[in-house]
Scaffold this motif. Sequence first.
Motif, PDB file in Angstrom:
ATOM      1  N   VAL A  48      37.753  18.945  40.092  1.00  0.00           N
ATOM      2  CA  VAL A  48      36.853  19.145  38.960  1.00  0.00           C
ATOM      3  C   VAL A  48      35.813  20.209  39.280  1.00  0.00           C
ATOM      4  O   VAL A  48      35.311  20.906  38.375  1.00  0.00           O
ATOM      5  N   GLN A  49      35.488  20.393  40.545  1.00  0.00           N
ATOM      6  CA  GLN A  49      34.599  21.499  40.907  1.00  0.00           C
ATOM      7  C   GLN A  49      35.282  22.842  40.660  1.00  0.00           C
ATOM      8  O   GLN A  49      34.648  23.800  40.188  1.00  0.00           O
ATOM      9  N   GLN A  50      36.573  22.920  41.004  1.00  0.00           N
ATOM     10  CA  GLN A  50      37.320  24.129  40.692  1.00  0.00           C
ATOM     11  C   GLN A  50      37.425  24.329  39.178  1.00  0.00           C
ATOM     12  O   GLN A  50      37.323  25.456  38.675  1.00  0.00           O
ATOM     13  N   ALA A  51      37.610  23.216  38.456  1.00  0.00           N
ATOM     14  CA  ALA A  51      37.651  23.311  36.998  1.00  0.00           C
ATOM     15  C   ALA A  51      36.311  23.791  36.452  1.00  0.00           C
ATOM     16  O   ALA A  51      36.262  24.515  35.438  1.00  0.00           O
ATOM     17  N   MET A  52      35.226  23.411  37.123  1.00  0.00           N
ATOM     18  CA  MET A  52      33.901  23.869  36.705  1.00  0.00           C
ATOM     19  C   MET A  52      33.788  25.375  36.886  1.00  0.00           C
ATOM     20  O   MET A  52      33.227  26.082  36.022  1.00  0.00           O
ATOM     21  N   ARG A  53      34.326  25.884  37.958  1.00  0.00           N
ATOM     22  CA  ARG A  53      34.296  27.327  38.167  1.00  0.00           C
ATOM     23  C   ARG A  53      35.162  28.037  37.122  1.00  0.00           C
ATOM     24  O   ARG A  53      34.808  29.120  36.627  1.00  0.00           O
ATOM     25  N   ASN A  54      36.291  27.426  36.782  1.00  0.00           N
ATOM     26  CA  ASN A  54      37.133  28.008  35.735  1.00  0.00           C
ATOM     27  C   ASN A  54      36.419  28.000  34.392  1.00  0.00           C
ATOM     28  O   ASN A  54      36.504  28.972  33.614  1.00  0.00           O
ATOM     29  N   ALA A  55      35.719  26.893  34.082  1.00  0.00           N
ATOM     30  CA  ALA A  55      34.977  26.827  32.821  1.00  0.00           C
ATOM     31  C   ALA A  55      33.861  27.866  32.789  1.00  0.00           C
ATOM     32  O   ALA A  55      33.584  28.473  31.735  1.00  0.00           O
ATOM     33  N   ASP A  56      33.202  28.075  33.935  1.00  0.00           N
ATOM     34  CA  ASP A  56      32.174  29.113  34.007  1.00  0.00           C
ATOM     35  C   ASP A  56      32.780  30.497  33.769  1.00  0.00           C
ATOM     36  O   ASP A  56      32.174  31.365  33.107  1.00  0.00           O
ATOM     37  N   ALA A  57      33.992  30.703  34.313  1.00  0.00           N
ATOM     38  CA  ALA A  57      34.645  32.001  34.120  1.00  0.00           C
ATOM     39  C   ALA A  57      34.991  32.234  32.648  1.00  0.00           C
ATOM     40  O   ALA A  57      34.817  33.342  32.110  1.00  0.00           O
ATOM     41  N   VAL A  58      35.493  31.179  31.979  1.00  0.00           N
ATOM     42  CA  VAL A  58      35.810  31.315  30.558  1.00  0.00           C
ATOM     43  C   VAL A  58      34.542  31.570  29.749  1.00  0.00           C
ATOM     44  O   VAL A  58      34.521  32.411  28.828  1.00  0.00           O
ATOM     45  N   LEU A  59      33.457  30.855  30.082  1.00  0.00           N
ATOM     46  CA  LEU A  59      32.197  31.060  29.371  1.00  0.00           C
ATOM     47  C   LEU A  59      31.659  32.462  29.612  1.00  0.00           C
ATOM     48  O   LEU A  59      31.152  33.131  28.677  1.00  0.00           O
ATOM     49  N   ALA A  60      31.764  32.935  30.835  1.00  0.00           N
ATOM     50  CA  ALA A  60      31.301  34.305  31.126  1.00  0.00           C
ATOM     51  C   ALA A  60      32.121  35.330  30.360  1.00  0.00           C
ATOM     52  O   ALA A  60      31.585  36.320  29.826  1.00  0.00           O
ATOM     53  N   ALA A  61      33.419  35.117  30.253  1.00  0.00           N
ATOM     54  CA  ALA A  61      34.266  36.041  29.495  1.00  0.00           C
ATOM     55  C   ALA A  61      33.911  35.996  28.011  1.00  0.00           C
ATOM     56  O   ALA A  61      33.896  37.041  27.324  1.00  0.00           O
ATOM     57  N   VAL A 102      40.114  31.871  22.952  1.00  0.00           N
ATOM     58  CA  VAL A 102      39.335  31.009  23.843  1.00  0.00           C
ATOM     59  C   VAL A 102      39.844  29.575  23.779  1.00  0.00           C
ATOM     60  O   VAL A 102      39.752  28.820  24.755  1.00  0.00           O
ATOM     61  N   THR A 103      40.392  29.197  22.622  1.00  0.00           N
ATOM     62  CA  THR A 103      40.933  27.836  22.500  1.00  0.00           C
ATOM     63  C   THR A 103      42.088  27.625  23.468  1.00  0.00           C
ATOM     64  O   THR A 103      42.185  26.587  24.137  1.00  0.00           O
ATOM     65  N   GLU A 104      42.964  28.633  23.562  1.00  0.00           N
ATOM     66  CA  GLU A 104      44.092  28.532  24.478  1.00  0.00           C
ATOM     67  C   GLU A 104      43.623  28.511  25.928  1.00  0.00           C
ATOM     68  O   GLU A 104      44.170  27.778  26.765  1.00  0.00           O
ATOM     69  N   ALA A 105      42.594  29.296  26.242  1.00  0.00           N
ATOM     70  CA  ALA A 105      42.067  29.319  27.611  1.00  0.00           C
ATOM     71  C   ALA A 105      41.432  27.982  27.970  1.00  0.00           C
ATOM     72  O   ALA A 105      41.639  27.447  29.073  1.00  0.00           O
ATOM     73  N   ASN A 106      40.651  27.420  27.045  1.00  0.00           N
ATOM     74  CA  ASN A 106      40.026  26.119  27.309  1.00  0.00           C
ATOM     75  C   ASN A 106      41.077  25.020  27.449  1.00  0.00           C
ATOM     76  O   ASN A 106      40.986  24.146  28.329  1.00  0.00           O
ATOM     77  N   LEU A 107      42.066  25.064  26.567  1.00  0.00           N
ATOM     78  CA  LEU A 107      43.120  24.052  26.635  1.00  0.00           C
ATOM     79  C   LEU A 107      43.883  24.148  27.946  1.00  0.00           C
ATOM     80  O   LEU A 107      44.180  23.126  28.589  1.00  0.00           O
ATOM     81  N   ALA A 108      44.209  25.362  28.355  1.00  0.00           N
ATOM     82  CA  ALA A 108      44.929  25.537  29.617  1.00  0.00           C
ATOM     83  C   ALA A 108      44.088  25.071  30.803  1.00  0.00           C
ATOM     84  O   ALA A 108      44.606  24.475  31.757  1.00  0.00           O
ATOM     85  N   GLN A 109      42.782  25.324  30.748  1.00  0.00           N
ATOM     86  CA  GLN A 109      41.902  24.889  31.842  1.00  0.00           C
ATOM     87  C   GLN A 109      41.821  23.367  31.905  1.00  0.00           C
ATOM     88  O   GLN A 109      41.875  22.764  32.985  1.00  0.00           O
ATOM     89  N   ASN A 110      41.729  22.697  30.760  1.00  0.00           N
ATOM     90  CA  ASN A 110      41.683  21.232  30.743  1.00  0.00           C
ATOM     91  C   ASN A 110      43.015  20.627  31.186  1.00  0.00           C
ATOM     92  O   ASN A 110      43.050  19.620  31.904  1.00  0.00           O
ATOM     93  N   GLN A 111      44.118  21.234  30.752  1.00  0.00           N
ATOM     94  CA  GLN A 111      45.418  20.732  31.168  1.00  0.00           C
ATOM     95  C   GLN A 111      45.627  20.915  32.667  1.00  0.00           C
ATOM     96  O   GLN A 111      46.259  20.078  33.326  1.00  0.00           O
ATOM     97  N   LEU A 112      45.096  22.000  33.212  1.00  0.00           N
ATOM     98  CA  LEU A 112      45.189  22.207  34.659  1.00  0.00           C
ATOM     99  C   LEU A 112      44.408  21.130  35.402  1.00  0.00           C
ATOM    100  O   LEU A 112      44.874  20.602  36.423  1.00  0.00           O
ATOM    101  N   LEU A 113      43.233  20.785  34.887  1.00  0.00           N
ATOM    102  CA  LEU A 113      42.439  19.723  35.512  1.00  0.00           C
ATOM    103  C   LEU A 113      43.196  18.402  35.488  1.00  0.00           C
ATOM    104  O   LEU A 113      43.271  17.691  36.502  1.00  0.00           O
ATOM    105  N   LEU A 114      43.778  18.078  34.346  1.00  0.00           N
ATOM    106  CA  LEU A 114      44.529  16.823  34.250  1.00  0.00           C
ATOM    107  C   LEU A 114      45.745  16.838  35.159  1.00  0.00           C
ATOM    108  O   LEU A 114      46.075  15.813  35.793  1.00  0.00           O
ATOM    109  N   ALA A 115      46.428  17.967  35.252  1.00  0.00           N
ATOM    110  CA  ALA A 115      47.621  18.042  36.089  1.00  0.00           C
ATOM    111  C   ALA A 115      47.259  17.889  37.567  1.00  0.00           C
ATOM    112  O   ALA A 115      47.964  17.215  38.323  1.00  0.00           O
TER     113      ALA A 115
END
Length: 512
Positions: A221-234, A470-483
């Motif tokens: 989830v820390q890695q997912a947090m970094r991914n979420a920060d990257a999506v937000l920055a983009a 951004v919806t696809e990026a967020n969805l992919a990031q959440n699915q990666l966290l769950l996986a």
Amino acid sequence: MHKPDSLALLLTLGAATLAGCATSSLDLAPPEPDRPWQPQTSARGEIVPGAASKPAPAGRPADYTLPINTALASVPQPAAVDASHDYLLAELIDLAQSTNPLTRIAWNDARNAALAAGIARSSYLPYISAAAMGGFQRGHSASPTTLGTLGVDASTHGAVSVLSLQWLLFDFGERANLVDATEQVSIAANIAFSAAHQKTIHEVSLAFYRYQAARTRAGTVQQAMRNADAVLAAANARYQRGIGTVVEVAQATQNRAQTNLAMVQAQGSETDAYLALVSAIGISPLSRPRIAAMPVRPFPPAVRASIEQIVESAIARRPDVLAAYAAERASQARVKAAQASFLPKVFLSAFTSYASGTSGITAIPPVGQQPPTVNLSGYRYGASVFLGVTVPIYDGGLRSAALAQARNDADSASARLTRAKEESVRQVVASQSALESSIAADEAARALASAAQTTYDAAFAAYRRGVGSVTEANLAQNQLLLARNAAADAYSGALAAAATLALATASIGPDR
């Protein structure tokens, strides 16, 4: 005419007084069912026997808290651990086996069973006792004479010392079978001691694997947090360049907030798993041992052996089967001992005595477990030796009932052994099936995590280049966290299933 009435009144008053003494103990209980108990306490706050010290105050909320006993207000000393060392699973298991109270309780039970066998063997030895008694005797005799009844008062005093021996020489194997039964019970207690250690190893292993999974989820989830920060920055960068929208920034911000909530929950789960691991070890949470990270490694082919081979090797060494077998043998020995109780017994009895004074004593009464000493010699010095045979003739069916009970216990012990074998097969088969399913789930979860990583990388790269949403990026990031979380849980579950199979086959150990 008044003396019997007075005696009856006195007896009635005495009986009423004694009855009152018994019912007065109700003062020790709470006086009312719906009001708090206010116990009497010592100066240190220790609750002492007695009636309630004061009635509960009326009109105030009920307070059911108990007084503080200052003698108990101390925290057990934490176990000595190396604060700079990361403990591996084998080291944690070794710590649990030396500090867990359950293993010590099992050890004491085994020692008590061994002492019971020693007590049974001591029945082969003679029973020797010494007794001494001094006393004063006074008597009055009356005899008719021509002048009337002549009364004589007489008093004597003296002391007697006796050394006695009682020895059961032969009993047709009754004691031998009782010794055999207690020795089999000792074997069962020793098996239970080993089973307690196996259970401790299993519990610590499961808690260790759960903690490792919780730690992995926290890292994921820390890695997912970094991914979420990257999506937000983009999203912010696209918005500042005029090619993004406020909705994209809001969606990215919401996704980051959700990921942050998941991180807080994952950290709480990690803390809970750590406390569960410390509790399984049996040490104080204040010890705070550091736990080494567990490397991910493939499962060896041995865990996929045929079920027939696993069952054959397990059924002969499982603690419950071995303990049931020892209990069956103990029950059979008790049946033989009960049968021997119908046969004669040969015994030796001897005593020597010394008397002083003028008192005449023919027996020393029993004290506790010591039998009475009778037929003492009337001489100052005396000694006697007897060799005899006792033959039981009639006891109201006591021995027959005891034999019937022993046979029923033996039949139940045989049924428990059969049940233990059947249950061991069921547990081994179920554990093997669970392990195979867990390994398959682990392989599937690894493939899912790899695919989810590829999907996220592609979705995020497309969004940054402006060809994705951004919806696809967020969805992919959440699915990666769950996986990734699913992969961590599946690997932990497979390890736990392997440990459970090892426990079911009685092959569990610190290195398995």
